[in-house]
Design a protein around this motif. Structure first.
Motif, PDB file in Angstrom:
ATOM      1  N   LEU A 168      46.995  14.172  66.818  1.00  0.00           N
ATOM      2  CA  LEU A 168      47.049  14.972  65.597  1.00  0.00           C
ATOM      3  C   LEU A 168      48.418  14.912  64.929  1.00  0.00           C
ATOM      4  O   LEU A 168      48.517  14.836  63.705  1.00  0.00           O
ATOM      5  CB  LEU A 168      46.693  16.424  65.926  1.00  0.00           C
ATOM      6  N   VAL A 169      49.507  14.951  65.739  1.00  0.00           N
ATOM      7  CA  VAL A 169      50.847  15.006  65.174  1.00  0.00           C
ATOM      8  C   VAL A 169      51.253  13.667  64.587  1.00  0.00           C
ATOM      9  O   VAL A 169      51.794  13.577  63.487  1.00  0.00           O
ATOM     10  CB  VAL A 169      51.858  15.459  66.255  1.00  0.00           C
ATOM     11  N   THR A 170      51.001  12.575  65.326  1.00  0.00           N
ATOM     12  CA  THR A 170      51.414  11.262  64.849  1.00  0.00           C
ATOM     13  C   THR A 170      50.409  10.649  63.897  1.00  0.00           C
ATOM     14  O   THR A 170      50.759   9.783  63.099  1.00  0.00           O
ATOM     15  CB  THR A 170      51.618  10.300  66.032  1.00  0.00           C
ATOM     16  N   GLY A 171      49.148  11.104  64.003  1.00  0.00           N
ATOM     17  CA  GLY A 171      48.109  10.487  63.192  1.00  0.00           C
ATOM     18  C   GLY A 171      47.805   9.067  63.608  1.00  0.00           C
ATOM     19  O   GLY A 171      47.204   8.310  62.865  1.00  0.00           O
ATOM     20  N   ARG A 172      48.241   8.686  64.817  1.00  0.00           N
ATOM     21  CA  ARG A 172      48.075   7.301  65.264  1.00  0.00           C
ATOM     22  C   ARG A 172      47.146   7.241  66.462  1.00  0.00           C
ATOM     23  O   ARG A 172      47.558   7.435  67.593  1.00  0.00           O
ATOM     24  CB  ARG A 172      49.429   6.689  65.617  1.00  0.00           C
ATOM     25  N   ARG A 173      45.884   6.991  66.197  1.00  0.00           N
ATOM     26  CA  ARG A 173      44.939   6.831  67.296  1.00  0.00           C
ATOM     27  C   ARG A 173      45.304   5.631  68.143  1.00  0.00           C
ATOM     28  O   ARG A 173      44.980   5.561  69.327  1.00  0.00           O
ATOM     29  CB  ARG A 173      43.525   6.673  66.739  1.00  0.00           C
ATOM     30  N   LYS A 174      46.011   4.654  67.558  1.00  0.00           N
ATOM     31  CA  LYS A 174      46.412   3.469  68.314  1.00  0.00           C
ATOM     32  C   LYS A 174      47.281   3.854  69.500  1.00  0.00           C
ATOM     33  O   LYS A 174      47.225   3.231  70.560  1.00  0.00           O
ATOM     34  CB  LYS A 174      47.157   2.498  67.389  1.00  0.00           C
ATOM     35  N   GLN A 175      48.105   4.882  69.355  1.00  0.00           N
ATOM     36  CA  GLN A 175      48.926   5.356  70.457  1.00  0.00           C
ATOM     37  C   GLN A 175      48.168   6.339  71.338  1.00  0.00           C
ATOM     38  O   GLN A 175      48.394   6.395  72.545  1.00  0.00           O
ATOM     39  CB  GLN A 175      50.193   6.026  69.910  1.00  0.00           C
ATOM     40  N   ALA A 176      47.289   7.124  70.748  1.00  0.00           N
ATOM     41  CA  ALA A 176      46.630   8.193  71.500  1.00  0.00           C
ATOM     42  C   ALA A 176      45.629   7.651  72.515  1.00  0.00           C
ATOM     43  O   ALA A 176      45.500   8.196  73.611  1.00  0.00           O
ATOM     44  CB  ALA A 176      45.936   9.150  70.535  1.00  0.00           C
ATOM     45  N   MET A 177      44.917   6.592  72.185  1.00  0.00           N
ATOM     46  CA  MET A 177      43.918   6.078  73.116  1.00  0.00           C
ATOM     47  C   MET A 177      44.545   5.531  74.401  1.00  0.00           C
ATOM     48  O   MET A 177      44.058   5.829  75.502  1.00  0.00           O
ATOM     49  CB  MET A 177      43.040   5.024  72.434  1.00  0.00           C
ATOM     50  N   PRO A 178      45.615   4.728  74.341  1.00  0.00           N
ATOM     51  CA  PRO A 178      46.276   4.345  75.597  1.00  0.00           C
ATOM     52  C   PRO A 178      46.802   5.548  76.369  1.00  0.00           C
ATOM     53  O   PRO A 178      46.769   5.555  77.608  1.00  0.00           O
ATOM     54  CB  PRO A 178      47.411   3.426  75.134  1.00  0.00           C
ATOM     55  N   ALA A 179      47.282   6.562  75.659  1.00  0.00           N
ATOM     56  CA  ALA A 179      47.772   7.760  76.348  1.00  0.00           C
ATOM     57  C   ALA A 179      46.633   8.474  77.061  1.00  0.00           C
ATOM     58  O   ALA A 179      46.789   8.953  78.192  1.00  0.00           O
ATOM     59  CB  ALA A 179      48.438   8.707  75.342  1.00  0.00           C
ATOM     60  N   LEU A 180      45.457   8.541  76.423  1.00  0.00           N
ATOM     61  CA  LEU A 180      44.297   9.153  77.066  1.00  0.00           C
ATOM     62  C   LEU A 180      43.887   8.365  78.306  1.00  0.00           C
ATOM     63  O   LEU A 180      43.631   8.947  79.370  1.00  0.00           O
ATOM     64  CB  LEU A 180      43.134   9.213  76.076  1.00  0.00           C
ATOM     65  N   ALA A 181      43.814   7.043  78.188  1.00  0.00           N
ATOM     66  CA  ALA A 181      43.429   6.213  79.335  1.00  0.00           C
ATOM     67  C   ALA A 181      44.432   6.358  80.469  1.00  0.00           C
ATOM     68  O   ALA A 181      44.052   6.485  81.646  1.00  0.00           O
ATOM     69  CB  ALA A 181      43.310   4.752  78.902  1.00  0.00           C
ATOM     70  N   ALA A 182      45.729   6.356  80.137  1.00  0.00           N
ATOM     71  CA  ALA A 182      46.752   6.511  81.174  1.00  0.00           C
ATOM     72  C   ALA A 182      46.659   7.892  81.826  1.00  0.00           C
ATOM     73  O   ALA A 182      46.840   8.029  83.046  1.00  0.00           O
ATOM     74  CB  ALA A 182      48.136   6.300  80.568  1.00  0.00           C
ATOM     75  N   GLY A 183      46.371   8.914  81.016  1.00  0.00           N
ATOM     76  CA  GLY A 183      46.218  10.254  81.579  1.00  0.00           C
ATOM     77  C   GLY A 183      45.040  10.344  82.530  1.00  0.00           C
ATOM     78  O   GLY A 183      45.129  10.965  83.591  1.00  0.00           O
ATOM     79  N   VAL A 184      43.926   9.705  82.167  1.00  0.00           N
ATOM     80  CA  VAL A 184      42.756   9.699  83.045  1.00  0.00           C
ATOM     81  C   VAL A 184      43.080   9.010  84.362  1.00  0.00           C
ATOM     82  O   VAL A 184      42.751   9.501  85.449  1.00  0.00           O
ATOM     83  CB  VAL A 184      41.567   9.013  82.335  1.00  0.00           C
ATOM     84  N   ILE A 185      43.747   7.867  84.289  1.00  0.00           N
ATOM     85  CA  ILE A 185      44.102   7.129  85.513  1.00  0.00           C
ATOM     86  C   ILE A 185      45.022   7.954  86.394  1.00  0.00           C
ATOM     87  O   ILE A 185      44.815   8.077  87.615  1.00  0.00           O
ATOM     88  CB  ILE A 185      44.759   5.786  85.143  1.00  0.00           C
ATOM     89  N   ALA A 186      46.059   8.549  85.790  1.00  0.00           N
ATOM     90  CA  ALA A 186      47.014   9.337  86.578  1.00  0.00           C
ATOM     91  C   ALA A 186      46.342  10.530  87.250  1.00  0.00           C
ATOM     92  O   ALA A 186      46.598  10.826  88.428  1.00  0.00           O
ATOM     93  CB  ALA A 186      48.162   9.805  85.679  1.00  0.00           C
TER      94      ALA A 186
END
Length: 519
Positions: A312-330
């Motif tokens: 929401l803050v960056t407006g960049r889904r390109k960054q958010a999706m890798p962050a979501l995947a990394a969060g799920v893995i962690a």
């Protein structure tokens, strides 16, 4: 950078999150044998693929595929080792024989009263010692305690407790070792850690400040802010379930997003730099996790909420999706049992919907002339419902037909309640009387939230029963896809708008009586 680039999705980490989740799920549900077989299969496939690549000229996708197979092998090995350790744990045989033992355990979270089970509580704990027939075994692992409320209800996470109980096999396949039925109060209770005593005192003082509100609102506010639903009336819980608002009474990624967003707005308002903002946001996140209890569900909400805020803050889904995947893995590496946790599935899918679907729908509605604030409220609510309804159906065997309308109606007040409630909690740590004054700001928003849930639940067919399990999920998923396809027709959209207006009309006659309760 082109304008369209931030709109692209970076999905490179998504297969890694998927194979990690699948390997963990197979290991927990299928046992260590299935996990070892999966490891052998993935490892063999990796060897064969590496040999193939050595004989052929490498291509762009070969390195990624080989990395995925090797990563999946590591995940399978890790879950196989942990599942096998649980299967061979000393408590496993004792649980199968339903043996009485003396245990030393450490509480993981607060005891929770069990509805319809008398005055009993459920406690998640970690084993420290097993004492039986003069023998003491030092072996860790997760257990679930079923105990009478007397003597247990006020205990804090982190406290060591000595108890006498009867073991039985775990009720769910989630890496827990046993279910322990306790017939009386703890034999001994150790001190709680300092940070948990502070968190417990803050929660108690916050609940005391909220007590100046009407009973329903007083029980609801701590649930919305810190996940404390101990004083929430059963009727309100049922209404929230029927209207699809239950996610608000648990610590969710939405709580985290709102709180961190408020911190970032404050940082910008006073002119601090991005580094100071990051430090303050991290401190606020840590404090929130401590107060809300650092259980796997809270840590999951913290991770998902942080990812959602990034989108929401960056407006960049390109960054958010890798962050979501990394969060799920962690999270799955740290707590593999989350793979079979419906709350984790709901959080991950809802966050993915917020990242992938909601921004597209917002833009589409804005192009059609919708105000952006209204478009965002509608798109977020509809996207969350679309991706989570099949999961809720599989979990609870029910679908709320008023969920979208209810979530849209309450969306404007959730931020006010969460932020004001958090400020009230901080003030309560210093002065409860002052907090009692501040908390009254939340009375009107809380009244609106309770009334929407109460009156929405009274609408005929507000919730519809469906088959639970995979059958219900497939049925609801098919219905969601059919409605999505039908919405491409202007006539269907008009029909659905008419239905929404009808729902509001059914809600309308009962607002005056609810307003009387507030006044």
């Amino acid at each position: 950078m082109s304008e369209s680039e931030p709109r692209l999705l970076d999905l490179r980490l998504l297969p890694f999150a998927g194979i990690c989740w699948a390997a963990t799920l197979i290991g927990i549900l299928g046992g260590s044998r299935a996990a070892w077989m999966l490891l052998a299969t993935l490892s063999g496939a990796a060897v064969l693929f590496a040999a193939y690549c050595a004989l052929r000229s490498p291509r762009r996708w070969t390195a990624g595929t080989l990395a995925l197979l090797l990563f999946g092998s590591c995940c399978a090995a890790g879950v196989a080792w942990r599942v096998q350790a649980a299967e061979r744990h000393p408590m496993a045989e004792l649980a199968r024989n339903e043996t009485w033992v003396t245990l030393v355990v450490t509480h993981v979270d607060d005891p929770r009263e069990i509805a319809g089970f008398g005055r009993h509580v459920l406690v998640n704990a970690t084993v420290v010692e097993i004492r039986r027939a003069g023998e003491t075994i030092h072996a860790g692992g997760a257990v679930v305690l079923l105990a009478p409320a007397d003597g247990w209800l006020g205990l804090l996470p982190g406290q060591d407790v000595v108890l006498r109980g009867q073991l039985s096999p775990p009720r769910r396949r989630d890496l827990s070792l046993a279910t322990v039925r306790v017939s009386g109060p703890p034999v001994e209770v150790g001190p709680a850690p300092a940070h948990q005593r502070w968190a417990g005192a803050l929660r108690t003082r916050f609940a005391a400040a909220a007590a100046v509100l009407p009973a329903d609102e007083a029980g609801l506010l701590p649930g919305l802010v810190v996940g404390d639903t101990s004083a929430l009336p059963r009727e309100v819980k049922d209404d929230f379930t029927a209207t699809g608002l239950t996610h608000l009474t648990a610590v969710s990624g939405a709580n985290v997003s709102i709180l961190l967003g408020a911190v970032l707005l404050m940082v910008r308002g006073v002119g601090l730099g991005p580094r100071a903002g990051a430090v303050l946001a991290a401190a606020a996140l840590i404090a929130f996790v401590v107060v809300a209890r650092p259980s796997p569900s809270v840590l999951r909400a913290a991770a998902m909420g942080s990812v959602a805020l990034l989108a929401l803050v960056t407006g960049r889904r390109k960054q958010a999706m890798p962050a979501l995947a990394a969060g799920v893995i962690a999270l799955l590496v740290w707590a593999p049992e989350l793979a079979v946790n419906f709350g984790f599935v709901l959080s991950a899918t809802a966050t993915a919907g917020l990242i992938v679907i909601a921004p597209v729908w917002v833009d589409a509605l804005v192009v059609r002339g919708w105000p952006r604030a209204v478009a965002e409220a509608v798109a977020v609510s509809v996207a969350a419902f679309a991706v989570t309804a099949p999961i809720v159906a599989a979990m609870a065997g029910i679908v709320s037909l008023v969920s979208i309308c209810a979530n849209i109606l309450v969306a404007p007040v959730i931020g006010v309640i969460t932020v004001t409630g958090a400020i009230t909690a901080l003030i309560a740590g210093i002065s409860v009387p002052v907090a009692e004054v501040v908390v009254r700001v939340t009375q009107w928003p809380l009244w609106w939230l309770v009334t929407v849930a109460e009156r929405g639940a009274r609408i005929p067919a507000a919730s519809v029963p469906v088959p639970s399990g995979p059958a219900g999920a497939v049925l609801v998923l098919g219905a969601v896809l059919a409605i999505g396809a039908a919405l491409r027709s202007r006539g269907t959209r008009l029909v659905l708008v008419g239905i929404a207006i009808g729902v509001v009309v059914l809600w309308a006659p009962i607002w005056p009586s609810s307003l009387g309760r507030l006044v």
